[in-house]
Design a protein around this motif. Structure first.
Motif, PDB file in Angstrom:
ATOM      1  N   ARG A 160      -4.919  -3.476 -18.509  1.00 56.64           N
ATOM      2  CA  ARG A 160      -3.761  -2.581 -18.626  1.00 56.64           C
ATOM      3  C   ARG A 160      -3.055  -2.457 -17.279  1.00 56.64           C
ATOM      4  O   ARG A 160      -3.631  -2.755 -16.237  1.00 56.64           O
ATOM      5  N   PRO A 161      -1.817  -1.971 -17.293  1.00 53.21           N
ATOM      6  CA  PRO A 161      -1.108  -1.773 -16.017  1.00 53.21           C
ATOM      7  C   PRO A 161      -1.894  -0.843 -15.091  1.00 53.21           C
ATOM      8  O   PRO A 161      -2.562   0.091 -15.543  1.00 53.21           O
ATOM      9  N   VAL A 162      -1.817  -1.099 -13.802  1.00 47.41           N
ATOM     10  CA  VAL A 162      -2.490  -0.261 -12.810  1.00 47.41           C
ATOM     11  C   VAL A 162      -1.840   1.122 -12.812  1.00 47.41           C
ATOM     12  O   VAL A 162      -0.610   1.238 -12.774  1.00 47.41           O
ATOM     13  N   ASP A 163      -2.681   2.144 -12.845  1.00 45.08           N
ATOM     14  CA  ASP A 163      -2.218   3.528 -12.716  1.00 45.08           C
ATOM     15  C   ASP A 163      -2.666   4.012 -11.340  1.00 45.08           C
ATOM     16  O   ASP A 163      -3.818   4.422 -11.168  1.00 45.08           O
ATOM     17  N   PRO A 164      -1.769   3.962 -10.343  1.00 45.46           N
ATOM     18  CA  PRO A 164      -2.157   4.307  -8.977  1.00 45.46           C
ATOM     19  C   PRO A 164      -2.691   5.731  -8.824  1.00 45.46           C
ATOM     20  O   PRO A 164      -3.571   5.967  -8.000  1.00 45.46           O
ATOM     21  N   VAL A 165      -2.189   6.672  -9.622  1.00 48.92           N
ATOM     22  CA  VAL A 165      -2.653   8.057  -9.529  1.00 48.92           C
ATOM     23  C   VAL A 165      -4.086   8.161 -10.046  1.00 48.92           C
ATOM     24  O   VAL A 165      -4.970   8.693  -9.377  1.00 48.92           O
ATOM     25  N   ALA A 166      -4.316   7.640 -11.233  1.00 46.44           N
ATOM     26  CA  ALA A 166      -5.651   7.710 -11.840  1.00 46.44           C
ATOM     27  C   ALA A 166      -6.697   6.969 -11.002  1.00 46.44           C
ATOM     28  O   ALA A 166      -7.854   7.399 -10.925  1.00 46.44           O
ATOM     29  N   LEU A 167      -6.286   5.874 -10.371  1.00 42.17           N
ATOM     30  CA  LEU A 167      -7.223   5.071  -9.583  1.00 42.17           C
ATOM     31  C   LEU A 167      -7.312   5.502  -8.121  1.00 42.17           C
ATOM     32  O   LEU A 167      -8.116   4.964  -7.367  1.00 42.17           O
ATOM     33  N   GLY A 168      -6.461   6.431  -7.726  1.00 37.48           N
ATOM     34  CA  GLY A 168      -6.491   6.911  -6.340  1.00 37.48           C
ATOM     35  C   GLY A 168      -6.018   5.884  -5.331  1.00 37.48           C
ATOM     36  O   GLY A 168      -6.518   5.824  -4.210  1.00 37.48           O
ATOM     37  N   VAL A 169      -5.047   5.072  -5.734  1.00 32.16           N
ATOM     38  CA  VAL A 169      -4.480   4.064  -4.826  1.00 32.16           C
ATOM     39  C   VAL A 169      -2.963   4.257  -4.754  1.00 32.16           C
ATOM     40  O   VAL A 169      -2.195   3.461  -5.287  1.00 32.16           O
ATOM     41  N   PRO A 170      -2.521   5.310  -4.074  1.00 28.39           N
ATOM     42  CA  PRO A 170      -1.098   5.657  -4.086  1.00 28.39           C
ATOM     43  C   PRO A 170      -0.185   4.608  -3.465  1.00 28.39           C
ATOM     44  O   PRO A 170       1.017   4.612  -3.733  1.00 28.39           O
ATOM     45  N   THR A 171      -0.718   3.716  -2.672  1.00 28.88           N
ATOM     46  CA  THR A 171       0.127   2.696  -2.026  1.00 28.88           C
ATOM     47  C   THR A 171       0.267   1.426  -2.852  1.00 28.88           C
ATOM     48  O   THR A 171       0.907   0.471  -2.409  1.00 28.88           O
ATOM     49  N   TYR A 172      -0.313   1.406  -4.056  1.00 27.78           N
ATOM     50  CA  TYR A 172      -0.321   0.171  -4.850  1.00 27.78           C
ATOM     51  C   TYR A 172       1.079  -0.425  -5.010  1.00 27.78           C
ATOM     52  O   TYR A 172       1.287  -1.609  -4.740  1.00 27.78           O
ATOM     53  N   PHE A 173       2.049   0.387  -5.435  1.00 30.21           N
ATOM     54  CA  PHE A 173       3.392  -0.144  -5.677  1.00 30.21           C
ATOM     55  C   PHE A 173       4.169  -0.395  -4.385  1.00 30.21           C
ATOM     56  O   PHE A 173       5.197  -1.071  -4.407  1.00 30.21           O
ATOM     57  N   ASP A 174       3.682   0.105  -3.252  1.00 36.11           N
ATOM     58  CA  ASP A 174       4.271  -0.248  -1.959  1.00 36.11           C
ATOM     59  C   ASP A 174       3.903  -1.682  -1.585  1.00 36.11           C
ATOM     60  O   ASP A 174       4.656  -2.375  -0.910  1.00 36.11           O
ATOM     61  N   ILE A 175       2.745  -2.116  -2.051  1.00 34.21           N
ATOM     62  CA  ILE A 175       2.238  -3.454  -1.706  1.00 34.21           C
ATOM     63  C   ILE A 175       2.531  -4.458  -2.820  1.00 34.21           C
ATOM     64  O   ILE A 175       2.977  -5.575  -2.563  1.00 34.21           O
ATOM     65  N   VAL A 176       2.278  -4.067  -4.055  1.00 33.36           N
ATOM     66  CA  VAL A 176       2.481  -4.952  -5.210  1.00 33.36           C
ATOM     67  C   VAL A 176       3.849  -4.644  -5.803  1.00 33.36           C
ATOM     68  O   VAL A 176       4.039  -3.615  -6.440  1.00 33.36           O
ATOM     69  N   LYS A 177       4.781  -5.540  -5.578  1.00 28.20           N
ATOM     70  CA  LYS A 177       6.167  -5.315  -6.008  1.00 28.20           C
ATOM     71  C   LYS A 177       6.448  -5.778  -7.433  1.00 28.20           C
ATOM     72  O   LYS A 177       7.388  -5.314  -8.069  1.00 28.20           O
ATOM     73  N   ASN A 178       5.664  -6.717  -7.933  1.00 29.05           N
ATOM     74  CA  ASN A 178       5.860  -7.251  -9.286  1.00 29.05           C
ATOM     75  C   ASN A 178       4.543  -7.198 -10.058  1.00 29.05           C
ATOM     76  O   ASN A 178       3.908  -8.230 -10.280  1.00 29.05           O
TER      77      ASN A 178
END
Length: 189
Positions: free
Chosen positions: A100-118
């Motif tokens: 499933r799509p990464v949920d940065p909040v649920a996984l505790g990785v708030p910078t995910y979309f700063d690094i992974v653009k697509n």
């Protein structure tokens, strides 16, 4: 210049020659090396990407076919095969981070979309297959590649999720090799 822009240019048939594509990729890499010191993770990933790109470029431009491999249309038989490949990938024990799509909040990785653009995941690929959104096999394989690339970009070597990415890449290569679709997947030689 970035890889997302290159992808958009490819999707819009912007490039009139393979050399224009290569020049844009090299610009991305040159900028990576210019702005990231040699002892950084991003610089190391850039070097790894450069090695893969140069190897694949040489194979495609100077290999047995003398050029980029022809793509295959995503006809009914190809859609059925892609669904079978996807089902096998989703069943694998290494697939859990990619279903499933990464949920940065649920996984505790708030910078995910700063690094992974697509971002890409297996359920999104499944939806695209159901909507017949893929016009060719290479686009389907490119989305599998994107999952793997995103994994390696965000998860350090040796981490559990990186190990899942390696296993998923190897399984995908094995499954894609059966139909000679692996030509569009970047796998270490």
């Amino acid at each position: 210049m970035d890889l997302g822009t290159i992808r958009k240019r490819l999707d819009r048939s912007h490039y009139t020659s393979p050399d224009q594509f290569r020049d844009d990729v090299m610009l991305v890499l040159d900028n990576c090396f210019l702005f990231n010191p040699p002892d950084t993770f991003v610089h190391a990933q850039g070097r790894a990407l450069q090695l893969v790109f140069e190897r694949v470029w040489a194979q495609q431009m100077h290999g047995p076919t003398g050029g980029i491999p022809p793509d295959l249309p995503m006809d009914d038989a190809a859609v059925d095969r892609a669904r079978s490949i996807l089902a096998r990938l989703k069943r694998d024990e290494s697939a859990w981070p990619f279903v499933r799509p990464v949920d940065p909040v649920a996984l505790g990785v708030p910078t995910y979309f700063d690094i992974v653009k697509n971002p890409m995941d297996l359920s999104t690929i499944q939806k695209r297959l159901a909507k017949r959104a893929y016009k060719c096999v290479a686009d389907f394989v490119a989305d599998i590649q994107l999952i793997i690339d995103d994994c390696f970009l965000f998860n350090l070597p040796g981490s559990p999720v990186n190990a899942c990415g390696v296993a998923l890449r190897d399984l995908a290569a094995s499954l894609l090799r059966q139909d000679n679709w692996v030509q569009w997947l970047s796998v270490p030689s």
